[in-house]
Design a protein around this motif. Structure first.
Motif, PDB file in Angstrom:
ATOM      1  N   LEU A 533      -0.507  -5.137  42.177  1.00  0.00           N
ATOM      2  CA  LEU A 533      -1.081  -3.810  42.360  1.00  0.00           C
ATOM      3  C   LEU A 533      -1.871  -3.440  41.115  1.00  0.00           C
ATOM      4  N   VAL A 534      -2.796  -2.490  41.285  1.00  0.00           N
ATOM      5  CA  VAL A 534      -3.591  -2.007  40.162  1.00  0.00           C
ATOM      6  C   VAL A 534      -3.477  -0.493  40.107  1.00  0.00           C
ATOM      7  N   ALA A 535      -3.153   0.015  38.898  1.00  0.00           N
ATOM      8  CA  ALA A 535      -3.158   1.466  38.663  1.00  0.00           C
ATOM      9  C   ALA A 535      -4.422   1.792  37.881  1.00  0.00           C
ATOM     10  N   TRP A 536      -5.302   2.578  38.476  1.00  0.00           N
ATOM     11  CA  TRP A 536      -6.599   2.912  37.865  1.00  0.00           C
ATOM     12  C   TRP A 536      -6.483   4.283  37.220  1.00  0.00           C
ATOM     13  N   LEU A 537      -6.494   4.320  35.882  1.00  0.00           N
ATOM     14  CA  LEU A 537      -6.415   5.571  35.146  1.00  0.00           C
ATOM     15  C   LEU A 537      -7.807   6.148  34.943  1.00  0.00           C
ATOM     16  N   ASP A 538      -7.906   7.452  35.164  1.00  0.00           N
ATOM     17  CA  ASP A 538      -9.192   8.134  34.954  1.00  0.00           C
ATOM     18  C   ASP A 538      -8.903   9.621  34.775  1.00  0.00           C
ATOM     19  N   GLY A 539      -9.420  10.190  33.695  1.00  0.00           N
ATOM     20  CA  GLY A 539      -9.239  11.619  33.471  1.00  0.00           C
ATOM     21  C   GLY A 539      -7.803  12.036  33.258  1.00  0.00           C
ATOM     22  N   GLY A 540      -6.991  11.150  32.704  1.00  0.00           N
ATOM     23  CA  GLY A 540      -5.598  11.488  32.413  1.00  0.00           C
ATOM     24  C   GLY A 540      -4.668  11.361  33.589  1.00  0.00           C
ATOM     25  N   ARG A 541      -5.151  10.887  34.720  1.00  0.00           N
ATOM     26  CA  ARG A 541      -4.320  10.728  35.908  1.00  0.00           C
ATOM     27  C   ARG A 541      -4.552   9.362  36.551  1.00  0.00           C
ATOM     28  N   VAL A 542      -3.686   9.020  37.481  1.00  0.00           N
ATOM     29  CA  VAL A 542      -3.896   7.801  38.267  1.00  0.00           C
ATOM     30  C   VAL A 542      -4.880   8.137  39.390  1.00  0.00           C
ATOM     31  N   ARG A 543      -6.096   7.657  39.232  1.00  0.00           N
ATOM     32  CA  ARG A 543      -7.138   7.978  40.217  1.00  0.00           C
ATOM     33  C   ARG A 543      -6.919   7.222  41.514  1.00  0.00           C
ATOM     34  N   ALA A 544      -6.441   5.993  41.378  1.00  0.00           N
ATOM     35  CA  ALA A 544      -6.167   5.203  42.581  1.00  0.00           C
ATOM     36  C   ALA A 544      -5.107   4.165  42.242  1.00  0.00           C
ATOM     37  N   TYR A 545      -4.369   3.740  43.271  1.00  0.00           N
ATOM     38  CA  TYR A 545      -3.282   2.785  43.073  1.00  0.00           C
ATOM     39  C   TYR A 545      -3.208   1.906  44.314  1.00  0.00           C
ATOM     40  N   GLY A 546      -3.447   0.630  44.114  1.00  0.00           N
ATOM     41  CA  GLY A 546      -3.415  -0.268  45.264  1.00  0.00           C
ATOM     42  C   GLY A 546      -3.840  -1.667  44.865  1.00  0.00           C
ATOM     43  N   ALA A 547      -4.152  -2.465  45.866  1.00  0.00           N
ATOM     44  CA  ALA A 547      -4.578  -3.840  45.609  1.00  0.00           C
ATOM     45  C   ALA A 547      -5.997  -3.851  45.046  1.00  0.00           C
ATOM     46  N   HIS A 548      -6.270  -4.827  44.194  1.00  0.00           N
ATOM     47  CA  HIS A 548      -7.569  -4.912  43.532  1.00  0.00           C
ATOM     48  C   HIS A 548      -8.705  -5.038  44.545  1.00  0.00           C
ATOM     49  N   HIS A 549      -8.511  -5.854  45.582  1.00  0.00           N
ATOM     50  CA  HIS A 549      -9.625  -6.080  46.508  1.00  0.00           C
ATOM     51  C   HIS A 549      -9.950  -4.823  47.309  1.00  0.00           C
ATOM     52  N   VAL A 550      -8.968  -3.934  47.439  1.00  0.00           N
ATOM     53  CA  VAL A 550      -9.233  -2.672  48.126  1.00  0.00           C
ATOM     54  C   VAL A 550      -9.980  -1.721  47.186  1.00  0.00           C
ATOM     55  N   LEU A 551      -9.511  -1.615  45.945  1.00  0.00           N
ATOM     56  CA  LEU A 551     -10.151  -0.723  44.994  1.00  0.00           C
ATOM     57  C   LEU A 551     -11.565  -1.178  44.661  1.00  0.00           C
ATOM     58  N   TRP A 552     -11.821  -2.468  44.785  1.00  0.00           N
ATOM     59  CA  TRP A 552     -13.129  -3.021  44.416  1.00  0.00           C
ATOM     60  C   TRP A 552     -14.263  -2.457  45.274  1.00  0.00           C
ATOM     61  N   ARG A 553     -13.936  -1.918  46.396  1.00  0.00           N
ATOM     62  CA  ARG A 553     -14.969  -1.352  47.261  1.00  0.00           C
ATOM     63  C   ARG A 553     -15.595  -0.089  46.640  1.00  0.00           C
ATOM     64  N   ASP A 554     -14.884   0.520  45.676  1.00  0.00           N
ATOM     65  CA  ASP A 554     -15.375   1.747  45.043  1.00  0.00           C
ATOM     66  C   ASP A 554     -16.295   1.363  43.879  1.00  0.00           C
ATOM     67  N   PRO A 555     -17.559   1.782  43.905  1.00  0.00           N
ATOM     68  CA  PRO A 555     -18.480   1.439  42.809  1.00  0.00           C
ATOM     69  C   PRO A 555     -17.986   1.927  41.443  1.00  0.00           C
ATOM     70  N   ALA A 556     -17.314   3.075  41.420  1.00  0.00           N
ATOM     71  CA  ALA A 556     -16.807   3.599  40.146  1.00  0.00           C
ATOM     72  C   ALA A 556     -15.725   2.676  39.575  1.00  0.00           C
ATOM     73  N   TYR A 557     -14.935   2.084  40.458  1.00  0.00           N
ATOM     74  CA  TYR A 557     -13.916   1.131  39.990  1.00  0.00           C
ATOM     75  C   TYR A 557     -14.578  -0.128  39.452  1.00  0.00           C
ATOM     76  N   ARG A 558     -15.588  -0.607  40.145  1.00  0.00           N
ATOM     77  CA  ARG A 558     -16.297  -1.800  39.656  1.00  0.00           C
ATOM     78  C   ARG A 558     -16.951  -1.524  38.308  1.00  0.00           C
ATOM     79  N   ALA A 559     -17.387  -0.283  38.112  1.00  0.00           N
ATOM     80  CA  ALA A 559     -18.046   0.056  36.846  1.00  0.00           C
ATOM     81  C   ALA A 559     -17.082  -0.006  35.656  1.00  0.00           C
ATOM     82  N   VAL A 560     -15.788   0.108  35.923  1.00  0.00           N
ATOM     83  CA  VAL A 560     -14.804   0.003  34.833  1.00  0.00           C
ATOM     84  C   VAL A 560     -14.904  -1.353  34.144  1.00  0.00           C
ATOM     85  N   PHE A 561     -15.226  -2.399  34.926  1.00  0.00           N
ATOM     86  CA  PHE A 561     -15.275  -3.765  34.386  1.00  0.00           C
ATOM     87  C   PHE A 561     -16.675  -4.172  33.951  1.00  0.00           C
TER      88      PHE A 561
END
Length: 566
Positions: A533-561
């Protein structure tokens, strides 16, 4: 009286109690010396009168003078011994107390290392003088008080002459203590700032050398030096002003006493011997020189104690008494807020799962990692391991359950084997070697002349090798939860892949990592992709929590890397 002063005085009282028998001996010896100084002029007066009168008591009086001089010398020697030993004991206790608290507070102390070192080493040394200084200052008051008492009995007119001047002397002493304490505090603050800058420069020596800026760093480190010199001059100027005014007051007082005593001799109200004693007692009654010396030491001690008390007022971690029930290592964060960075973080890490924590720089990834194993406490919220709040766990239970690996690990111990096994419980040698193999450290350790027995200081370690030793230590100690805070950032690609395989259940596992809960601060998309699982921190909170391949669909998540797009 300020809160800092109250805390400093309370700390000094505790330090004084650690002086034990030396403080008692100092009090007795100082008092004996003061009594001998006070009685001697009176005995000399009797001796002079006996000699002038031609009586047979002169010889006895002379012997008594000799005894008093010898007793005073012996008492002074005992005073020096007791003061030195008592100061050493108080300083040692203060340093033990400060070091224990600093290490207990850990990362939560939030003070520059150089500043902490300055307060522990220099501040404790200043504060350790306080018990001796206070005792000797109190004893130094005996001669003036005793002299005034003798003069009252001898001739009240002479005593009245001295009493008139005492309020001025008392005011001078009060102003001196106030001014010298404030000046000493500022002096130590500037001294601590220089120490902090020097520590930063030493830690960054390679960067400074590579940038070719050693002269610029010298100027930066020593920039507060003029301020330090100003505070030092102000300190001595304060002492000099008081000493000069006191000396003038003393001279005027002695002139007045000589005039009054002369009149008393001529009117036969006192004897010639008493005239000599009166002049000497006038010097004792207004002789605050020793008092000023000890008050100067006491003022500096209070300043050092105030700086030490500021460290002791920082909260330190305290542990509970609970143990952990059987469980898979489920980690839960409920409404966690900390340091103004994390705000209301809710996160559940299933037992045995590998969770990658990702986010841009400054989003609190390392802070979350520190909170997960209670290297620091949250300002709000609660963190639980297998249903038990971390605050309730005993130190052995918590530290036996959580293993940490850091980006810049420090090695402690006499040998590399000790460094890997460093902890409350030392793992057996086979476990140490297995952890080193899993961290891909065994091969380079064996190449060293003494192998695992090599002292850490004698091992020429690269940044990657140092990180592998840190990983080995974490693997050797992790019970249920393994926390990796950017612990593979210095590894070459091949080694990182091998260790990632071991961490995330691929080939080459070893050290039993697959059944542990793993919290990994990740900066690479490849690591996040292999986590459960991946916990994506943003703005002091967990913005999203789930599998990497699911979160990868979000451009903002891809921009983290950044450039690590597929």
């Amino acid at each position: 009286m300020t809160t800092a002063t109250v805390s400093a005085d309370r700390l000094l009282r505790r330090a004084a109690r650690r002086g034990g028998g030396w403080t008692a001996l100092l009090a007795v010896a100082s008092l004996a010396d003061a009594v001998a100084i006070t009685v001697l002029p009176l005995v000399l007066a009797r001796t002079v009168d006996a000699l002038l009168g031609g009586g047979g008591a002169a010889a006895s009086a002379l012997w008594l003078c000799a005894v008093l001089v010898a007793a005073g010398a012996a008492a002074e020697a005992c005073t020096e011994l007791a003061a030195g030993s008592g100061t050493a004991g108080a300083t040692a206790w203060l340093r033990h107390t400060l070091v224990r608290h600093v290490l207990a507070a850990g990362p939560g102390l939030r003070l520059p290392p150089g500043e902490v070192t300055s307060r522990v080493v220099g501040g404790a040394a200043e504060a350790g003088v306080a018990p001796a200084a206070l005792t000797q200052a109190a004893a130094a008051l005996v001669p003036p008080v005793g002299a005034l008492a003798v003069l009252v009995v001898t001739d009240w007119r002479i005593a009245l002459t001295i009493v008139v001047a005492l309020p001025l002397i008392a005011l001078l002493l009060r102003l001196f203590v106030r001014d010298i304490t404030a000046t000493a505090h500022r002096y130590l603050d500037v001294q601590g700032a220089i120490a902090a800058r020097l520590t930063e420069a030493l830690n960054g020596a390679r960067t400074i050398a590579a940038a070719g800026t050693p002269e610029r760093e010298v100027r930066r480190v020593l920039e507060p030096l003029p301020e330090l010199a100003d505070e030092g001059r102000r300190m001595w100027r304060t002492q000099g002003d008081v000493a000069a005014r006191g000396l003038l007051a003393l001279l005027l007082l002695q002139v007045a006493v000589v005039a009054v005593a002369g009149v008393e001799v001529m009117t036969a109200r006192i004897t010639p011997g008493e005239f000599i004693a009166a002049v000497q007692y006038a010097g004792l009654a207004a002789g605050f020189g020793p008092v000023v010396t000890h008050l100067l030491r006491l003022g500096r001690a209070r300043a050092g104690a105030a700086r030490a008390a500021e460290i002791l007022e920082r909260p330190a971690l305290t542990y509970g008494t609970s143990g952990l029930p059987p469980g898979p290592g489920r980690l839960e964060l409920r409404g966690v807020a900390a340091a103004g960075v994390l705000d209301g973080v809710d996160l559940v890490v299933p037992g045995g799962a590998a969770v990658a924590v990702v986010g841009r720089s400054g989003t609190g990834k390392s802070l979350l990692a520190a909170l997960a194993g209670r290297l620091a406490d949250p300002d709000a919220g609660e963190i639980l391991l297998d249903g038990v709040p971390l605050r309730d766990l005993s130190r052995p239970a918590l530290r036996g359950a959580v293993g940490y690996a850091f980006a810049r690990p420090a090695l402690f111990g006499e040998t590399l084997r000790d460094a890997i096994g460093f902890g409350l419980a030392r793992p057996a040698a086979p476990r140490v070697r297995e952890a080193a193999r899993t961290a891909r450290a065994d091969a380079f350790i064996r190449r060293l002349p003494a192998g695992y027995a090599t002292p850490p200081g004698d091992a020429p370690l690269s940044g990657g090798e140092l990180q592998r030793l840190g990983l080995a230590r974490a693997f050797a100690h992790a019970g249920r939860l393994l926390v990796l805070d950017d612990a593979t950032s210095s590894l070459d690609t091949a080694t990182e892949m091998q260790i990632t395989d071991a961490l995330l259940g691929g080939s080459g596992g070893g050290a039993g990592l697959g059944d542990r809960t793993r919290l990994i601060i990740a900066h690479r998309a490849g690591t996040a992709a292999r986590a459960d699982l991946v916990a994506w921190l943003d703005g002091g909170r967990v913005r999203a929590y789930g599998a990497h391949h699911v979160l990868w669909r979000d451009p903002a998540y891809r921009a983290v890397f950044g450039a690590e797009a597929p």
